[in-house]
Design an enzyme around this catalytic site. Structure first.
Site, PDB file in Angstrom:
ATOM      1  N   PRO A  91     -18.825   4.891  -7.723  1.00 16.19           N
ATOM      2  CA  PRO A  91     -19.125   5.176  -9.133  1.00 16.19           C
ATOM      3  C   PRO A  91     -19.729   3.985  -9.873  1.00 16.19           C
ATOM      4  O   PRO A  91     -20.367   4.150 -10.906  1.00 16.19           O
ATOM      5  CB  PRO A  91     -17.752   5.542  -9.725  1.00 16.19           C
ATOM      6  CG  PRO A  91     -16.910   5.921  -8.570  1.00 16.19           C
ATOM      7  CD  PRO A  91     -17.399   5.116  -7.412  1.00 16.19           C
ATOM      8  N   GLU A 118      -8.086   4.357  -4.081  1.00 16.94           N
ATOM      9  CA  GLU A 118      -8.411   3.736  -5.364  1.00 16.94           C
ATOM     10  C   GLU A 118      -9.757   3.036  -5.345  1.00 16.94           C
ATOM     11  O   GLU A 118     -10.460   2.977  -6.324  1.00 16.94           O
ATOM     12  CB  GLU A 118      -7.310   2.734  -5.741  1.00 16.94           C
ATOM     13  CG  GLU A 118      -7.483   2.093  -7.124  1.00 16.94           C
ATOM     14  CD  GLU A 118      -7.357   3.102  -8.252  1.00 16.94           C
ATOM     15  OE1 GLU A 118      -7.861   2.807  -9.349  1.00 16.94           O
ATOM     16  OE2 GLU A 118      -6.755   4.177  -8.029  1.00 16.94           O
ATOM     17  N   ASP A 171     -42.273  17.665  -7.034  1.00 15.18           N
ATOM     18  CA  ASP A 171     -40.913  17.842  -7.523  1.00 15.18           C
ATOM     19  C   ASP A 171     -40.707  17.148  -8.861  1.00 15.18           C
ATOM     20  O   ASP A 171     -41.400  16.177  -9.194  1.00 15.18           O
ATOM     21  CB  ASP A 171     -39.903  17.237  -6.530  1.00 15.18           C
ATOM     22  CG  ASP A 171     -39.753  18.082  -5.285  1.00 15.18           C
ATOM     23  OD1 ASP A 171     -40.086  19.279  -5.347  1.00 15.18           O
ATOM     24  OD2 ASP A 171     -39.307  17.540  -4.261  1.00 15.18           O
TER      25      ASP A 171
END
Length: 246
Positions: A91, A118, A171
């Site tokens: 992340p 974690e 695209d």
């Protein structure tokens, strides 16, 4: 291209990797893949791959030893001309973009590191991975789903995979803009007609219309993309007219 996926849950990949475009890409020899359970490389007598964090805190942290050893093992099996890209799904990584997909599609060997728990021991991030990628500002239970997204977006760019070589460059995001609207038969569906210009046969006008619509869709839906897009004089005129409600 060969892709190695280091994961604690290799069964998660069977359906995705052996269906649709990804299956066809393997059948035609565009890429191959292997899932590697890095638990097989742990030196822990209890078969552990994680431990409690130094300094305290909640959760468990992936240990460096199993991942380092697993990466070294898969690298030894390959004879690529250059070192592989080692992608850490995280992340905290750089936001994933079409441009990153195009960059990775040029590689011969890519290794994905899919974590759980974690987080990772920082030494994995700083001394093993070459890239850190995030597919969005949210947290998943592991890196597996994110790696599937990246692999799909990369493999479809490999030569011959899509069949029509013009498909990928058109695209959304490839040109810096969102893709223009598409229509097919019938020309009139429940009173909703296909724009007349698309039925005109005038390809120069059609190309201009599509480009204008691509810019308009980006202007309406993702104006943030225009901050890094170099506008031509004609494009500036179009935007000026939209700003004035024309």
């Amino acid at each position: 291209m060969h892709i190695d996926i280091l994961t604690l849950f290799p069964d998660m990949f069977q359906g995705v990797m052996n269906t649709s475009i990804l299956k066809r890409a393997q059948d035609m020899g565009a890429f191959s893949y292997e899932t590697v359970n890095f638990r097989d490389y742990t030196e822990s007598k209890h078969n552990k791959v994680d431990d409690t964090p130094y300094g305290g805190g909640a959760g468990m942290v992936l240990s460096p030893q199993p991942l380092f050893d697993a990466v070294e093992a898969v690298k030894e099996k390959r004879t690529a001309e250059k070192s592989p890209r080692i992608v850490l799904m995280c992340p905290q990584g750089e936001p994933y973009t079409q441009q990153k997909a195009e960059e990775l599609a040029k590689e011969e060997h890519v290794i994905f590191l899919c974590g759980h728990y974690e987080g990772y021991d920082e030494r994995i991030r700083t001394h093993l991975a070459t890239d850190e990628i995030s597919i969005g500002d949210y947290v998943l239970t592991g890196g597996e789903l994110g790696s599937m997204v990246v692999i799909d977006s990369v493999v479809r760019l490999l030569p011959g995979v899509l069949g029509n070589e013009a498909s990928a460059p058109e695209d959304s995001f490839s040109s810096g803009l969102l893709e223009h609207p598409h229509y097919t038969k019938p020309a009139n569906f429940r009173g909703i007609e296909v724009p007349e210009i698309l039925r005109s046969g005038n390809h120069a006008k059609i190309d201009e219309w599509r480009h204008q619509q691509s810019l308009k869709r980006t202007y309406d839906r993702r104006p943030d993309l225009l901050s890094s897009y170099e506008l031509s004089d004609k494009e500036k005129q179009w935007i000026h007219s939209w700003e004035n409600g024309e």
